[in-house]
Design a protein around this motif. Structure first.
Motif, PDB file in Angstrom:
ATOM      1  N   CYS A  77       0.820  -1.217   0.000  1.00  0.00           N
ATOM      2  CA  CYS A  77       0.000   0.000   0.000  1.00  0.00           C
ATOM      3  C   CYS A  77       0.851   1.263   0.000  1.00  0.00           C
ATOM      4  CB  CYS A  77      -0.923  -0.006   1.224  1.00  0.00           C
ATOM      5  SG  CYS A  77      -2.262  -1.207   1.105  1.00  0.00           S
ATOM      6  N   LYS A  80       0.056   4.481  -2.121  1.00  0.00           N
ATOM      7  CA  LYS A  80      -1.311   4.386  -2.633  1.00  0.00           C
ATOM      8  C   LYS A  80      -2.279   5.109  -1.693  1.00  0.00           C
ATOM      9  CE  LYS A  80      -0.553  -0.018  -4.980  1.00  0.00           C
ATOM     10  NZ  LYS A  80      -0.968  -1.436  -5.137  1.00  0.00           N
ATOM     11  N   THR A  82      -5.155   5.550   0.863  1.00  0.00           N
ATOM     12  CA  THR A  82      -5.668   4.697   1.935  1.00  0.00           C
ATOM     13  C   THR A  82      -6.918   5.333   2.524  1.00  0.00           C
ATOM     14  OG1 THR A  82      -4.291   5.784   3.604  1.00  0.00           O
ATOM     15  CG2 THR A  82      -3.348   3.864   2.481  1.00  0.00           C
ATOM     16  N   ALA A  83      -7.688   4.507   3.217  1.00  0.00           N
ATOM     17  CA  ALA A  83      -8.917   4.992   3.853  1.00  0.00           C
ATOM     18  C   ALA A  83      -9.164   4.210   5.126  1.00  0.00           C
ATOM     19  CB  ALA A  83     -10.102   4.845   2.903  1.00  0.00           C
ATOM     20  N   GLN A  98     -20.461  -2.182   3.074  1.00  0.00           N
ATOM     21  CA  GLN A  98     -19.169  -1.586   2.722  1.00  0.00           C
ATOM     22  C   GLN A  98     -18.152  -2.641   2.276  1.00  0.00           C
ATOM     23  OE1 GLN A  98     -17.972   1.455   2.450  1.00  0.00           O
ATOM     24  NE2 GLN A  98     -19.684   2.691   3.200  1.00  0.00           N
ATOM     25  N   THR A 101     -17.829  -3.513  -1.387  1.00  0.00           N
ATOM     26  CA  THR A 101     -17.313  -2.536  -2.360  1.00  0.00           C
ATOM     27  C   THR A 101     -16.030  -1.881  -1.863  1.00  0.00           C
ATOM     28  OG1 THR A 101     -18.731  -0.811  -1.409  1.00  0.00           O
ATOM     29  CG2 THR A 101     -19.612  -2.051  -3.282  1.00  0.00           C
ATOM     30  N   LEU A 102     -15.248  -2.574  -1.062  1.00  0.00           N
ATOM     31  CA  LEU A 102     -14.049  -1.983  -0.484  1.00  0.00           C
ATOM     32  C   LEU A 102     -13.041  -1.600  -1.555  1.00  0.00           C
ATOM     33  CD1 LEU A 102     -13.260  -4.248   2.603  1.00  0.00           C
ATOM     34  CD2 LEU A 102     -13.999  -1.862   2.644  1.00  0.00           C
ATOM     35  N   ALA A 103     -12.424  -0.448  -1.383  1.00  0.00           N
ATOM     36  CA  ALA A 103     -11.252  -0.100  -2.172  1.00  0.00           C
ATOM     37  C   ALA A 103     -10.034  -0.745  -1.526  1.00  0.00           C
ATOM     38  CB  ALA A 103     -11.082   1.416  -2.215  1.00  0.00           C
ATOM     39  N   GLU A 104      -9.013  -0.978  -2.305  1.00  0.00           N
ATOM     40  CA  GLU A 104      -7.802  -1.558  -1.740  1.00  0.00           C
ATOM     41  C   GLU A 104      -7.197  -0.601  -0.708  1.00  0.00           C
ATOM     42  OE1 GLU A 104      -5.201  -2.239  -5.047  1.00  0.00           O
ATOM     43  OE2 GLU A 104      -4.499  -0.162  -5.112  1.00  0.00           O
ATOM     44  N   CYS A 105      -6.404  -1.177   0.200  1.00  0.00           N
ATOM     45  CA  CYS A 105      -5.691  -0.405   1.233  1.00  0.00           C
ATOM     46  C   CYS A 105      -6.652   0.327   2.168  1.00  0.00           C
ATOM     47  CB  CYS A 105      -4.712   0.564   0.597  1.00  0.00           C
ATOM     48  SG  CYS A 105      -3.478  -0.241  -0.452  1.00  0.00           S
ATOM     49  N   THR A 106      -7.702  -0.378   2.591  1.00  0.00           N
ATOM     50  CA  THR A 106      -8.686   0.178   3.524  1.00  0.00           C
ATOM     51  C   THR A 106      -8.545  -0.480   4.888  1.00  0.00           C
ATOM     52  OG1 THR A 106     -10.289   0.671   1.781  1.00  0.00           O
ATOM     53  CG2 THR A 106     -11.149   0.442   4.004  1.00  0.00           C
ATOM     54  N   GLN A 125     -10.431  -8.254  -1.492  1.00  0.00           N
ATOM     55  CA  GLN A 125      -9.683  -7.076  -1.910  1.00  0.00           C
ATOM     56  C   GLN A 125      -8.312  -7.138  -1.265  1.00  0.00           C
ATOM     57  OE1 GLN A 125      -8.639  -4.912  -3.959  1.00  0.00           O
ATOM     58  NE2 GLN A 125     -10.551  -3.697  -4.096  1.00  0.00           N
TER      59      GLN A 125
END
Length: 514
Positions: A77, A80, A82-83, A98, A101-106, A125
């Motif tokens: 990560c 990139k 992050t969240a 949630q 539909t996770l984005a990577e690096c969450t 993910q």
């Protein structure tokens, strides 16, 4: 403990199992005598035979391996976006929405308290981290101000708790309670870290409990650290079909198998406690799996009081684990280059350590082809351990079942007969005598099992037995008890071919994990 009494009924019950003397192998992933010379160290004979479920693995132990998760694989990560998503109890539905539909690096941050789910938390993910407020303590099925408990009691049948496929996954500081199937299942993943996670089922000894607590499988670079696993109907802590794994500072109690390393290449199992299971800590390969397990180091573990009756379901669990006799400290099956050092065994009713050939569970070598014909056990180095005693005197707790647990019945039969002639209890190291390499029986130690510098209980005479399983079984099939017992060979710990220098080259697990 009192010895078993031999009867004609006992002999008759064994005839059915001794026709072939073979267990049924099944993947653990079902869903897809002379006195010792005195030179051996001797313990004073004190014991601590309690089964305190609150006993942990002691102070943290460092493996000395530089890699500690999160840096070995092909995903990072770094650099990139992050969240962080934060959820509190009562927001389970929002959390489930949630994760789809996770984005990577969450990072998913879970507040203290109790989260109740009706289905698995499914992660598909990369770069996902799940953090709670603490794993709580044994028996705690609801979260507190300092713990996060994920409850799956009313979840859909056959669902896992956490169900993960992804690179660079980490979960920490939470408990998973009453999962229908596996509590934390991570499959086909790399860079997997589980820290301070507790998996538990509310009731002990239930074959309807989930099979596995912590379950990384078909993965690479796995760390399990300071975790706890209770009441699994198969294995509390499992690593399978994996390359490069560390299991350390963790506790496994009241499971069928405490800690299980299966078809795994390069593993370090250090500083753990396996207590009050059916079998404490096991290393083995099964047929049909592509990874040939090798280079396993088992260091400074406590493997005591593993006398829980086997509650695994034959229908729902792997046949291998469901047939293990209660009171088995450690068994090594179809494994090679395994080192056991600095460990403590005590009060395991059947035996402390067994080394078995894979041909015991599957006699057709062709079925082992996928793993490179990995049925042979060889190069087992057992040194500088402590055997405190109280083991081997009540095989399978005296509850012999020749159909479900034939090996336990065979060992009990031999030692019940031999015991009438002054022979000691089952020795600390049991070898089945099977030599897949075809050496003559005049070769005492053809597969290179080394047993050196171990501390033994006061008064120990013989420490090692070559059971010659096939020959003894054939004799018992004909009700020839004397002939069966005559096929066993008993050795002191020192002055025998088992007092050897380990194997070469030495294990280099630290170098392999990069």
């Amino acid at each position: 403990m009192p010895r078993l009494q031999w009867t004609r009924a006992s002999s008759a019950a064994l005839l059915a199992l001794l026709g072939a003397l073979s267990l049924t192998a099944c993947s653990d992933d079902d869903d897809d005598k002379k006195p010792d010379s005195g030179s051996q160290p001797v313990d004073a004979g004190t014991t601590d035979a309690g089964t305190d479920a609150g006993t942990d693995a002691g102070p943290p132990v460092d493996t000395g391996i530089p890699w500690d998760g999160g840096s070995a694989g092909d995903f990072s990560c770094q650099g990139k976006a992050t969240a962080t998503l934060t959820f509190a109890p009562g927001q389970e539905e929002a959390l489930q929405d949630q994760v789809n539909t996770l984005a990577e690096c969450t990072t998913i941050q879970l507040a203290a308290g109790t989260f109740t789910f009706d289905n698995a938390i499914t992660i598909r993910q990369n770069g996902i981290t799940i953090k709670g407020a603490g794993k709580g303590v044994k028996g705690e099925g609801t979260g507190t101000a300092s713990s996060t408990v994920l409850v799956f009691t009313n979840a859909a049948a056959n669902s896992n708790g956490l169900d993960v496929v992804g690179k660079r996954f980490e979960v920490s500081d939470l408990a998973v309670w009453n999962a229908k199937k596996d509590a934390v299942r991570v499959e086909s993943s790399t860079d997997v870290v589980m820290r301070r996670v507790r998996t538990e089922w509310a009731q002990a000894d239930k074959e309807t409990n989930g099979k596995y607590g912590l379950y990384p499988v078909k993965s690479k670079y796995v760390v399990i650290d300071e975790c706890e696993a209770y009441n699994a109907a198969d294995a509390g802590i499992y690593v399978g079909q994996t390359e490069y794994a560390i299991v350390r500072n963790s506790v496994a109690l009241q499971n069928v198998a405490g800690i299980e390393i299966e078809n795994t290449k390069y593993a370090y199992v250090i500083g753990n406690t396996a207590r009050d299971n059916t079998t404490g800590l096991v290393v083995f390969d099964l047929p049909g799996n592509p990874i040939k397990g090798t280079d396993i180091r088992v260091v400074k573990n406590i493997i005591t009081d593993n006398n829980r009756n086997n509650f695994a379901s034959v229908a729902a669990s792997s046949s291998t684990v469901s047939q293990v006799p209660a009171g088995t400290g450690t068994f090594i099956l179809a494994s090679r280059r395994v080192e056991l050092t600095g460990n403590t065994w005590e009060n395991n009713n059947s035996l402390d350590v067994a080394v078995l050939s894979g041909l015991v569970i599957e006699q057709d070598p062709a079925l082992w082809a996928a793993g490179g014909f990995n049925f042979a056990s060889a190069d087992i180095n057992i040194h500088d351990n402590v055997f405190k005693g109280g083991s081997g005197d009540n095989v399978d707790n005296g509850k012999l079942d020749p159909q479900r647990r034939p090996l336990g019945a065979l060992v009990a039969t031999l030692y019940t007969y031999g015991g009438t002639q002054g022979t000691p209890n089952v020795e600390h190291l049991v070898w089945d005598g099977v030599d897949p390499f075809g050496h003559p029986r005049t070769d005492v130690n053809p597969i290179n099992i080394c047993f050196t510098n171990n501390t033994l209980p006061k008064g120990t005479t013989t420490a090692i037995v070559d059971l010659d399983l096939l020959a003894a079984g054939a004799a018992l099939k004909n009700s020839d008890l004397a002939g069966g017992w005559a096929k066993t060979r008993h050795y002191a710990a020192t002055g025998t071919p088992f007092e050897c220098a380990g194997f070469s080259p030495a294990l280099t697990i630290g170098d392999n994990i990069k």
